[in-house]
Design a protein around this motif. Sequence first.
Motif, mmCIF file in Angstrom:
data_model
loop_
_atom_site.group_PDB
_atom_site.id
_atom_site.type_symbol
_atom_site.label_atom_id
_atom_site.label_comp_id
_atom_site.label_asym_id
_atom_site.label_seq_id
_atom_site.Cartn_x
_atom_site.Cartn_y
_atom_site.Cartn_z
ATOM 1 N N PRO A 264 34.245 -37.532 16.406
ATOM 2 C CA PRO A 264 33.183 -37.788 15.432
ATOM 3 C C PRO A 264 32.689 -39.226 15.415
ATOM 4 O O PRO A 264 31.554 -39.490 14.991
ATOM 5 N N ASN A 265 33.499 -40.164 15.873
ATOM 6 C CA ASN A 265 33.120 -41.574 15.835
ATOM 7 C C ASN A 265 32.559 -42.075 17.161
ATOM 8 O O ASN A 265 32.327 -43.277 17.314
ATOM 9 N N CYS A 266 32.376 -41.178 18.110
ATOM 10 C CA CYS A 266 31.894 -41.562 19.440
ATOM 11 C C CYS A 266 30.521 -40.939 19.689
ATOM 12 O O CYS A 266 30.112 -40.018 18.997
ATOM 13 N N GLY A 267 29.833 -41.439 20.711
ATOM 14 C CA GLY A 267 28.548 -40.844 21.065
ATOM 15 C C GLY A 267 27.686 -41.768 21.885
ATOM 16 O O GLY A 267 28.033 -42.942 22.125
ATOM 17 N N ASN A 268 26.557 -41.253 22.353
ATOM 18 C CA ASN A 268 25.653 -42.020 23.208
ATOM 19 C C ASN A 268 24.983 -43.177 22.490
ATOM 20 O O ASN A 268 24.352 -44.026 23.123
ATOM 21 N N ASN A 269 25.078 -43.205 21.168
ATOM 22 C CA ASN A 269 24.469 -44.299 20.411
ATOM 23 C C ASN A 269 25.263 -45.601 20.534
ATOM 24 O O ASN A 269 24.758 -46.673 20.195
ATOM 25 N N LEU A 270 26.481 -45.530 21.039
ATOM 26 C CA LEU A 270 27.318 -46.714 21.201
ATOM 27 C C LEU A 270 27.039 -47.395 22.534
ATOM 28 O O LEU A 270 26.567 -46.757 23.487
ATOM 29 N N PRO A 271 27.305 -48.699 22.648
ATOM 30 C CA PRO A 271 27.186 -49.379 23.953
ATOM 31 C C PRO A 271 28.057 -48.692 24.990
ATOM 32 O O PRO A 271 29.089 -48.098 24.661
ATOM 33 N N PHE A 272 27.683 -48.826 26.260
ATOM 34 C CA PHE A 272 28.367 -48.082 27.319
ATOM 35 C C PHE A 272 29.870 -48.307 27.312
ATOM 36 O O PHE A 272 30.656 -47.357 27.306
ATOM 37 N N ALA A 273 30.299 -49.567 27.326
ATOM 38 C CA ALA A 273 31.732 -49.858 27.397
ATOM 39 C C ALA A 273 32.474 -49.289 26.198
ATOM 40 O O ALA A 273 33.614 -48.827 26.313
ATOM 41 N N THR A 274 31.816 -49.299 25.039
ATOM 42 C CA THR A 274 32.457 -48.799 23.821
ATOM 43 C C THR A 274 32.589 -47.287 23.850
ATOM 44 O O THR A 274 33.646 -46.733 23.548
ATOM 45 N N CYS B 203 44.713 -40.582 31.495
ATOM 46 C CA CYS B 203 45.857 -41.388 31.913
ATOM 47 C C CYS B 203 45.324 -42.754 32.330
ATOM 48 O O CYS B 203 44.571 -42.865 33.305
ATOM 49 N N ASN B 204 45.676 -43.769 31.588
ATOM 50 C CA ASN B 204 45.196 -45.119 31.867
ATOM 51 C C ASN B 204 46.362 -46.102 31.823
ATOM 52 O O ASN B 204 47.183 -46.071 30.911
ATOM 53 N N TYR B 205 46.402 -46.969 32.858
ATOM 54 C CA TYR B 205 47.423 -48.013 32.921
ATOM 55 C C TYR B 205 48.840 -47.442 32.819
ATOM 56 O O TYR B 205 49.721 -48.002 32.186
ATOM 57 N N GLY B 206 49.050 -46.282 33.452
ATOM 58 C CA GLY B 206 50.386 -45.707 33.500
ATOM 59 C C GLY B 206 50.809 -44.968 32.254
ATOM 60 O O GLY B 206 51.995 -44.666 32.087
ATOM 61 N N HIS B 207 49.858 -44.607 31.399
ATOM 62 C CA HIS B 207 50.171 -43.865 30.176
ATOM 63 C C HIS B 207 49.178 -42.710 30.021
ATOM 64 O O HIS B 207 47.984 -42.879 30.244
ATOM 65 N N CYS B 208 49.674 -41.559 29.644
ATOM 66 C CA CYS B 208 48.825 -40.396 29.372
ATOM 67 C C CYS B 208 48.924 -40.030 27.898
ATOM 68 O O CYS B 208 49.931 -40.323 27.247
ATOM 69 N N GLY B 209 47.908 -39.359 27.402
ATOM 70 C CA GLY B 209 48.015 -38.846 26.039
ATOM 71 C C GLY B 209 46.726 -38.810 25.264
ATOM 72 O O GLY B 209 46.397 -37.811 24.635
ATOM 73 N N SER B 210 45.956 -39.901 25.316
ATOM 74 C CA SER B 210 44.722 -39.919 24.533
ATOM 75 C C SER B 210 43.636 -39.108 25.231
ATOM 76 O O SER B 210 43.703 -38.839 26.436
ATOM 77 N N VAL B 211 42.651 -38.685 24.457
ATOM 78 C CA VAL B 211 41.480 -38.002 24.999
ATOM 79 C C VAL B 211 40.272 -38.876 24.688
ATOM 80 O O VAL B 211 40.033 -39.230 23.535
ATOM 81 N N LEU B 212 39.534 -39.246 25.720
ATOM 82 C CA LEU B 212 38.376 -40.102 25.545
ATOM 83 C C LEU B 212 37.106 -39.268 25.448
ATOM 84 O O LEU B 212 37.011 -38.173 26.019
ATOM 85 N N TRP B 213 36.138 -39.815 24.751
ATOM 86 C CA TRP B 213 34.835 -39.155 24.621
ATOM 87 C C TRP B 213 34.248 -38.847 25.992
ATOM 88 O O TRP B 213 33.713 -37.771 26.224
ATOM 89 N N THR B 214 34.392 -39.793 26.929
ATOM 90 C CA THR B 214 33.808 -39.581 28.262
ATOM 91 C C THR B 214 34.481 -38.437 29.005
ATOM 92 O O THR B 214 33.861 -37.778 29.833
ATOM 93 N N ASP B 215 35.773 -38.184 28.724
ATOM 94 C CA ASP B 215 36.476 -37.066 29.377
ATOM 95 C C ASP B 215 35.788 -35.745 29.072
ATOM 96 O O ASP B 215 35.716 -34.851 29.926
ATOM 97 N N LEU B 216 35.312 -35.609 27.851
ATOM 98 C CA LEU B 216 34.660 -34.367 27.428
ATOM 99 C C LEU B 216 33.173 -34.387 27.765
ATOM 100 O O LEU B 216 32.602 -33.366 28.145
ATOM 101 N N ASN B 217 32.555 -35.544 27.665
ATOM 102 C CA ASN B 217 31.124 -35.650 27.958
ATOM 103 C C ASN B 217 30.841 -35.399 29.439
ATOM 104 O O ASN B 217 29.826 -34.800 29.791
ATOM 105 N N GLU B 218 31.749 -35.848 30.317
ATOM 106 C CA GLU B 218 31.535 -35.687 31.755
ATOM 107 C C GLU B 218 31.583 -34.231 32.199
ATOM 108 O O GLU B 218 31.015 -33.886 33.242
ATOM 109 N N ILE B 219 32.269 -33.386 31.451
ATOM 110 C CA ILE B 219 32.263 -31.951 31.799
ATOM 111 C C ILE B 219 31.196 -31.216 30.985
ATOM 112 O O ILE B 219 31.182 -29.989 30.932
ATOM 113 N N ASN B 220 30.306 -32.034 30.388
ATOM 114 C CA ASN B 220 29.159 -31.483 29.654
ATOM 115 C C ASN B 220 29.611 -30.565 28.522
ATOM 116 O O ASN B 220 29.053 -29.481 28.310
ATOM 117 N N ALA B 221 30.625 -31.029 27.806
ATOM 118 C CA ALA B 221 31.116 -30.239 26.673
ATOM 119 C C ALA B 221 30.002 -30.037 25.657
ATOM 120 O O ALA B 221 29.126 -30.890 25.480
#
Length: 294
Positions: free
Chosen positions: A118-128, A90-108
């Motif tokens: 598939p298009n996300c990962g630790n190889n990307l810059p932090f903000a990205t 939930c960002n800026y008053g809207h819910c729905g998307s799932v971010l890579w960090t949401d799953l990475n933080e629970i050590n998925a």
Amino acid sequence: RPHGNSHGGHSTVDNVTLPDYLDNHNAGDAAGIFMRMGRTMWNDFSQHQLDSSFQRYCVEVEDRTFSGILTASKRMAHAIESKFANYVSCNYGHCGSVLWTDLNEINAEENMLHKFCPNCGNNLPFATRYLCKCADIPQSWGELSSRYVGMRLFEDGSQHFSFPADGFCPLGAHVGDDGCTWALSPRSYSVSLNTLETVYGVFKSGDPKQWVANSELAFRDLGANPCKPHGAEVDRGLLIADIDRALLIAFFLVIVLAALVLSTCTMMKGMQSRKGDGYMQQPKLLADRLDSRN
């Protein structure tokens, strides 16, 4: 729920001292918030951070069981039955998307990250990578989470939640009315990070579990009793406090009444001792009339 400046930087509205709300927001249990300093503030203990506030809510959630829920399983190892829907951002008053960090933080597990993001990962810059959206989330995931409270489970057992506005029960409504799925207790409690840190030393210990204990003590001192299930017996601590308050008020009224009676008797005695005084004689006659009616 914390209301302050987190990974997104400083608030452009600069209203972090105000109590926040839950609909279309993410929140967590005490451990889910206070065991992770990054979830409590961003970067340092600057004044802008210390001004941020935390709210303690009690939430009633519709009692039903969902199947095929992944984020309620540790490391998303497998789909399970859960009382909650899958967690969403939930960002800026809207819910729905799932971010890579949401799953990475629970050590998925890695295979889950690759499957859904598939298009996300630790190889990307932090903000990205932090804001990278998981492109292959099933449509059913989002549909369920748009109506029901979602939850993600960390390995230590702490939890984060997503609260969709479409499931919120308006004031006066009960869970289930007109399809609403979650409701807030009318009372919430708010405390600033400055108070948590300077008065309760919330992060002074090196033990994250102590951070949680310190934060819970702060809310208890505010009068925040443990949340009770809907229809549960009234909290005895609150009930006793209310009874004590009522007895104190009654005792005070008795003292005031006794003082008035004593004052009246003294005045009547003074009137009778001054029978020759015409000014005082008239009240005495009135008193005599009152006595004759009894």
